[in-house]
Design a protein around this motif. Structure first.
Motif, mmCIF file in Angstrom:
data_model
loop_
_atom_site.group_PDB
_atom_site.id
_atom_site.type_symbol
_atom_site.label_atom_id
_atom_site.label_comp_id
_atom_site.label_asym_id
_atom_site.label_seq_id
_atom_site.Cartn_x
_atom_site.Cartn_y
_atom_site.Cartn_z
ATOM 1 N N GLN A 138 0.822 -1.205 0.000
ATOM 2 C CA GLN A 138 0.000 0.000 0.000
ATOM 3 C C GLN A 138 0.859 1.260 0.000
ATOM 4 O O GLN A 138 0.556 2.228 -0.709
ATOM 5 N N HIS B 228 0.929 4.147 -2.869
ATOM 6 C CA HIS B 228 0.677 5.560 -2.590
ATOM 7 C C HIS B 228 1.775 6.451 -3.173
ATOM 8 O O HIS B 228 1.490 7.505 -3.752
ATOM 9 N N HIS C 103 -0.780 8.600 1.766
ATOM 10 C CA HIS C 103 -2.105 9.140 2.074
ATOM 11 C C HIS C 103 -2.544 8.548 3.413
ATOM 12 O O HIS C 103 -2.997 7.405 3.494
ATOM 13 N N ARG D 192 -6.145 6.990 3.927
ATOM 14 C CA ARG D 192 -6.350 5.695 3.273
ATOM 15 C C ARG D 192 -5.663 4.573 4.047
ATOM 16 O O ARG D 192 -6.190 3.461 4.152
#
Length: 245
Positions: free
Chosen positions: A27, A31, A39, A42
């Motif tokens: 992740q 990003h 982020h 998120r």
């Protein structure tokens, strides 16, 4: 909270640590590739959803039956609101009044089933941008899936059914999803109202520019305030000279 629930929550937390560790690095890379930065909202949202999913699955499936455990004498309960009679039975066994109903095992089981699906209803509204009706139907569908899983002994992966298919669980889970969806709708409405009030206050604090009043044209020969007198021009060539006396 029973020992079985404590065991389920413990294993659910451990599962979250493992799953979250696997999901976090991809992740973060995603990003940086998409946004050029991490982020934070998120990341937190993914963590919360992952934690809820791991805990919910653990509560539904764990603990698994041990080889020496006795089998259930009843695997299906189809009487709505049977939990009320179960609460009364517990109170009678211990000689307690109805004021002690929240401390009975039957009531606590019902409360846990309601609270278990409150986050699901909130996720449907906040993350999927759906209404309360959709959140309620989602809770009903997921609860039915859970009950069928328990009735079929985890779809045949367990040696026998070790949980009861309970219609009260179905009702409690659906009510929890509806409560979560309602709470999320109220939260969005309050946030929207707060933003609207802030925009109105900001617009009211801006001073409107002054517009100069239009000036009227001055007729010839009219003296202007603080200015010269406008004298009409005379063409001497067309005007006769006075005769000498």
């Amino acid at each position: 909270m029973t020992s079985a629930q404590e065991t389920a929550l413990t294993y659910g937390s451990l599962a979250f640590a493992v799953v979250w560790g696997v999901l976090l690095v991809p992740q973060l890379i995603s990003h940086y590739a998409r946004f050029g930065r991490v982020h934070g909202r998120r990341v937190v949202t993914t963590a919360v959803v992952t934690l809820y999913s791991c805990l919910a699955v653990a509560v539904v499936l764990l603990p698994l039956p041990a080889p020496g455990d006795a089998r259930l004498t009843q695997t299906v309960q189809l009487t709505p609101f049977q939990w009320i009679a179960d609460v009364a039975t517990e109170l009678d066994e211990h000689g307690l009044s109805y004021a002690h109903a929240p401390f009975t095992l039957a009531f606590q089981q019902l409360a846990m089933n309601v609270l278990l699906f409150v986050p699901l209803g909130m996720f449907v509204v906040l993350l999927r941008r759906r209404d309360v009706r959709c959140a309620t139907l989602t809770g009903l569908a997921m609860s039915l899936l859970v009950e069928v899983t328990q009735l079929t002994a985890n779809f045949g992966t367990a040696p026998y059914a070790y949980r009861i298919f309970d219609v009260d669980d179905l009702l409690a889970n659906t009510a929890g999803a509806a409560l979560g969806g309602t709470a999320a709708v109220l939260f969005l409405a309050l946030r929207r109202l707060k933003r609207t009030n802030a925009a109105i206050r900001e617009a009211g604090s801006v001073t409107a520019p002054r517009v100069a009043a239009p000036t009227r044209p001055i007729a010839p020969g009219t003296p202007a305030v603080g200015g010269p007198v406008d004298v009409p021009l005379v063409d001497l060539r067309t005007r006769p000279l006075p005769r000498p006396r």
